[in-house]
Write an enzyme that holds these catalytic residues in place. Structure first.
Site, PDB file in Angstrom:
ATOM      1  N   ARG A  78      70.916   3.239 -72.681  1.00 15.50           N
ATOM      2  CA  ARG A  78      70.174   2.090 -73.190  1.00 15.50           C
ATOM      3  C   ARG A  78      70.490   0.877 -72.310  1.00 15.50           C
ATOM      4  O   ARG A  78      71.650   0.474 -72.197  1.00 15.50           O
ATOM      5  CB  ARG A  78      70.581   1.808 -74.638  1.00 15.50           C
ATOM      6  CG  ARG A  78      69.972   0.547 -75.185  1.00 15.50           C
ATOM      7  CD  ARG A  78      70.398   0.225 -76.618  1.00 15.50           C
ATOM      8  NE  ARG A  78      69.813  -1.038 -76.992  1.00 15.50           N
ATOM      9  CZ  ARG A  78      70.479  -2.053 -77.535  1.00 15.50           C
ATOM     10  NH1 ARG A  78      71.751  -1.956 -77.809  1.00 15.50           N
ATOM     11  NH2 ARG A  78      69.866  -3.179 -77.810  1.00 15.50           N
ATOM     12  N   HIS A 122      66.939  -8.782 -74.781  1.00 17.06           N
ATOM     13  CA  HIS A 122      68.352  -8.884 -75.154  1.00 17.06           C
ATOM     14  C   HIS A 122      68.800 -10.286 -74.746  1.00 17.06           C
ATOM     15  O   HIS A 122      69.692 -10.467 -73.938  1.00 17.06           O
ATOM     16  CB  HIS A 122      69.161  -7.785 -74.466  1.00 17.06           C
ATOM     17  CG  HIS A 122      70.502  -7.503 -75.094  1.00 17.06           C
ATOM     18  ND1 HIS A 122      70.885  -6.255 -75.544  1.00 17.06           N
ATOM     19  CD2 HIS A 122      71.560  -8.297 -75.336  1.00 17.06           C
ATOM     20  CE1 HIS A 122      72.115  -6.299 -76.025  1.00 17.06           C
ATOM     21  NE2 HIS A 122      72.554  -7.540 -75.902  1.00 17.06           N
ATOM     22  N   GLU A 175      69.168  -7.517 -81.878  1.00 14.67           N
ATOM     23  CA  GLU A 175      69.898  -8.437 -82.752  1.00 14.67           C
ATOM     24  C   GLU A 175      69.220  -9.798 -82.888  1.00 14.67           C
ATOM     25  O   GLU A 175      69.764 -10.833 -82.465  1.00 14.67           O
ATOM     26  CB  GLU A 175      71.333  -8.624 -82.241  1.00 14.67           C
ATOM     27  CG  GLU A 175      72.116  -7.328 -82.150  1.00 14.67           C
ATOM     28  CD  GLU A 175      73.574  -7.535 -81.743  1.00 14.67           C
ATOM     29  OE1 GLU A 175      73.968  -8.677 -81.458  1.00 14.67           O
ATOM     30  OE2 GLU A 175      74.329  -6.551 -81.710  1.00 14.67           O
ATOM     31  N   ASN A 303      73.271  -1.829 -84.834  1.00 16.87           N
ATOM     32  CA  ASN A 303      74.505  -2.124 -84.107  1.00 16.87           C
ATOM     33  C   ASN A 303      75.576  -2.415 -85.140  1.00 16.87           C
ATOM     34  O   ASN A 303      75.378  -3.265 -86.015  1.00 16.87           O
ATOM     35  CB  ASN A 303      74.340  -3.363 -83.213  1.00 16.87           C
ATOM     36  CG  ASN A 303      73.395  -3.102 -82.049  1.00 16.87           C
ATOM     37  OD1 ASN A 303      72.948  -1.979 -81.834  1.00 16.87           O
ATOM     38  ND2 ASN A 303      73.099  -4.146 -81.293  1.00 16.87           N
ATOM     39  N   TYR A 305      79.866  -3.068 -85.761  1.00 15.05           N
ATOM     40  CA  TYR A 305      81.196  -3.280 -85.187  1.00 15.05           C
ATOM     41  C   TYR A 305      82.289  -3.417 -86.237  1.00 15.05           C
ATOM     42  O   TYR A 305      83.395  -2.941 -86.048  1.00 15.05           O
ATOM     43  CB  TYR A 305      81.198  -4.540 -84.309  1.00 15.05           C
ATOM     44  CG  TYR A 305      80.399  -4.345 -83.034  1.00 15.05           C
ATOM     45  CD1 TYR A 305      81.007  -3.842 -81.889  1.00 15.05           C
ATOM     46  CD2 TYR A 305      79.035  -4.634 -82.977  1.00 15.05           C
ATOM     47  CE1 TYR A 305      80.287  -3.635 -80.717  1.00 15.05           C
ATOM     48  CE2 TYR A 305      78.312  -4.438 -81.813  1.00 15.05           C
ATOM     49  CZ  TYR A 305      78.933  -3.934 -80.684  1.00 15.05           C
ATOM     50  OH  TYR A 305      78.221  -3.722 -79.536  1.00 15.05           O
ATOM     51  N   GLU A 374      74.486   0.406 -80.779  1.00 16.12           N
ATOM     52  CA  GLU A 374      75.746  -0.144 -80.243  1.00 16.12           C
ATOM     53  C   GLU A 374      76.872   0.106 -81.231  1.00 16.12           C
ATOM     54  O   GLU A 374      76.694  -0.068 -82.439  1.00 16.12           O
ATOM     55  CB  GLU A 374      75.677  -1.665 -80.042  1.00 16.12           C
ATOM     56  CG  GLU A 374      74.829  -2.131 -78.903  1.00 16.12           C
ATOM     57  CD  GLU A 374      74.814  -3.653 -78.771  1.00 16.12           C
ATOM     58  OE1 GLU A 374      75.791  -4.320 -79.179  1.00 16.12           O
ATOM     59  OE2 GLU A 374      73.803  -4.164 -78.268  1.00 16.12           O
TER      60      GLU A 374
HETATM   61  O1  IFM Z   1      78.077  -7.753 -76.153  1.00 11.73           O
HETATM   62  C1  IFM Z   1      77.377  -7.793 -77.355  1.00 11.73           C
HETATM   63  C2  IFM Z   1      75.957  -7.309 -77.181  1.00 11.73           C
HETATM   64  O2  IFM Z   1      75.277  -8.036 -76.217  1.00 11.73           O
HETATM   65  C3  IFM Z   1      75.209  -7.416 -78.470  1.00 11.73           C
HETATM   66  N1  IFM Z   1      75.928  -6.793 -79.559  1.00 11.73           N
HETATM   67  C4  IFM Z   1      77.309  -7.113 -79.715  1.00 11.73           C
HETATM   68  C5  IFM Z   1      78.050  -6.937 -78.407  1.00 11.73           C
HETATM   69  C6  IFM Z   1      79.544  -7.259 -78.580  1.00 11.73           C
HETATM   70  O3  IFM Z   1      79.712  -8.560 -79.048  1.00 11.73           O
END
Ligand code: IFM
Length: 467
Positions: A78, A122, A175, A303, A305, A374
């Site tokens: 990606r 992006h 995002e 995404n 985290y 992500e």
């Molecule tokens: O680096 C970023 C990415 O560009 C978008 N999602 C979160 C990642 C980590 O912060």
């Protein structure tokens, strides 16, 4: 050191990057300036004054990077396309050299047996769409204005015409929460604006841009179309009614503002929240917008985290512009007992399972198949005397999150793929190059790439998955 998580046949294991974070060559081959060039060159906004001027020099080293992907064995890569490389002024003449770069990249990937997955936006908006250049034809004002959504659709059509036959998976926006709220409310992302209403208009126009881009991609006959959202798993700091209400506010602003219009064709309206009211009746809303925004998707990109622990914070009603500001809605507090990554983000993989299951519970059959576009962690990497990077914390993070993903699939969530963030250490926006998310280390002085232990671990996992 391999793990075998037994994903179903055809499950995609991939890696992700984004244009401004890795490409460099910011003024080469006709690329126009983007809002991130302007933001990063403004003193005091990015750590150490870092910029994406050179980044990982991927523009010149893409062959080496595709070789790393081939060595990893990923099924898909990606990447994102820099709009200012294709339409330098945001509207008007198309820059053939920009198209040629992505064409070469796509061919290199295909020759390596890797499926390209392209993100169209992006965050690197052509600067001329934010502030018009002298003599240029763009109106400016960024995502606050509808015209930007229309320009986005035109750019999408150009890219789809040139690459649509070779790129099977397309992501319109990455995002949009960050673009709208960090960009126009908090000011921590480009263009660095701090306006409540500007962020609301930006959120809506990003969604309109998505809808128009979906149409353009469908017209070009591409195989799969989706959008990527950064969704939060919000947890209450305590069981108090005030904290529970703060979770509703957080969920609404962070998640539902996107998932409701996209998947249910409406803006959220909960007892605690009034987004429907905030957005409906605004002059930027047009009849038919929600139908445009909620066109069927082939997949939803997620995404993920970390979880966010939410506590009530004074909610100042007095200033309507501040109602949309994140810091006026709730407060994030630490998650007790959790390890933190170099970003300070708590590590709690089970919350990933919970988020995915909660999406399925909320939307049922209206939820398209998911791709995890992500997931990864920034860690305090060190180069050992042997030259290797033994990033055991990142390996544990990835292993545990892939396990959590598998658990969500076992619970009935239809997930088709997973992309690690990121292939390379790169420009982490306002944090500059200080935060390293890569499974491959980049030495920014020499541009030398060193696969970390996490790269080797992921390669074994992919090999085991392939049998
Ligand atoms: O680096 C970023 C990415 O560009 C978008 N999602 C979160 C990642 C980590 O912060």
């Amino acid at each position: 050191m391999s793990d075998h998580l037994g994903f179903p046949p055809g499950f995609v294991l991939g890696a992700a990057t984004a244009s401004y974070q890795i490409e460099g060559a910011a003024r080469e081959d006709g690329r126009g300036p983007s809002i991130w060039d302007t933001y990063s060159h403004t003193p005091g906004l990015v750590a150490n004054g870092d910029t994406g001027d050179v980044a990982c020099d991927h523009y010149h080293r893409y062959r080496e990077d595709v070789a790393l992907l081939r060595g990893l064995g990923v099924g898909s890569y990606r990447f994102s396309i820099a709009w200012p490389r294709i339409v330098p002024d945001g509207t008007g003449p198309v820059n053939q050299k920009g198209l040629d770069f992505y064409s070469r990249l796509v061919d290199e990937l295909l020759a390596a047996g890797i499926e390209p997955a392209a993100t169209l936006y992006h965050w690197d908006l052509p600067q001329a769409l934010e502030t018009p250049s002298e003599g240029g034809s763009a109106a400016g004002r960024g995502w606050r204005v509808r015209e930007t959504a229309e320009r986005f659709a035109e750019y999408t059509a150009v890219v789809a015409e040139h690459l649509g036959d070779r790129v099977p998976r397309w992501i319109t926006l990455n995002e949009p929460w960050c673009s709208a709220f960090l960009g126009y409310s908090v000011g921590r992302h480009a263009p660095g604006a701090k306006e409540g209403r500007g962020a609301l208009a930006a959120a809506h126009h990003l969604l309109v841009g998505h809808g128009l881009a979906v149409r353009a991609l469908r017209a070009a006959g591409v195989r799969e179309v989706g959008i990527t959202l950064n969704l939060d798993r919000n947890l209450p700091a305590t069981g108090s009614p005030a904290d529970l209400a703060a979770v509703v506010r957080a969920d609404t602003q962070h998640n539902l503002v996107w998932t409701e219009p996209l998947l249910a064709g409406r803006y959220p309206d909960t007892e605690e929240e009034t987004w429907g009211e905030l957005i409906s009746g605004q002059d930027f809303r047009r009849e038919g917008d929600l139908e445009l925004i909620s066109q069927p998707l082939d997949f939803l990109g997620v995404n993920y985290y970390r979880p966010v622990v939410v506590a009530d914070a004074p909610y100042r009603e007095s200033d309507p512009d501040r109602r949309v500001a994140t810091d006026n809605r709730y407060q994030e507090v630490p998650l007790a007992g959790a390890r933190r990554t170099a970003m300070g983000w708590p590590v709690a993989p089970a919350t990933f399972t919970d988020l995915l299951v909660s999406l399925k519970e909320r939307y049922g059959d209206a939820l398209p198949p998911l791709h995890i576009t992500e997931n990864g962690s920034a860690e305090e990497d060190e180069v050992s005397p042997d030259g290797a990077v033994h990033d055991t914390d990142r390996v544990a993070y990835l292993r545990d999150h892939l396990g959590a993903l598998r658990a969500a699939m076992d619970a009935g969530v239809d997930v088709r793929g997973y992309y690690v963030w990121s292939l390379l250490d790169n420009f982490e926006w306002a944090f500059g190059y200080d935060k390293r998310f890569g499974i491959v280390r980049v030495d920014y002085d020499t541009q030398r790439r060193t696969p970390k232990d996490s790269y080797h671990w992921y390669r074994s996992l992919i090999a085991a998955q392939r049998g």
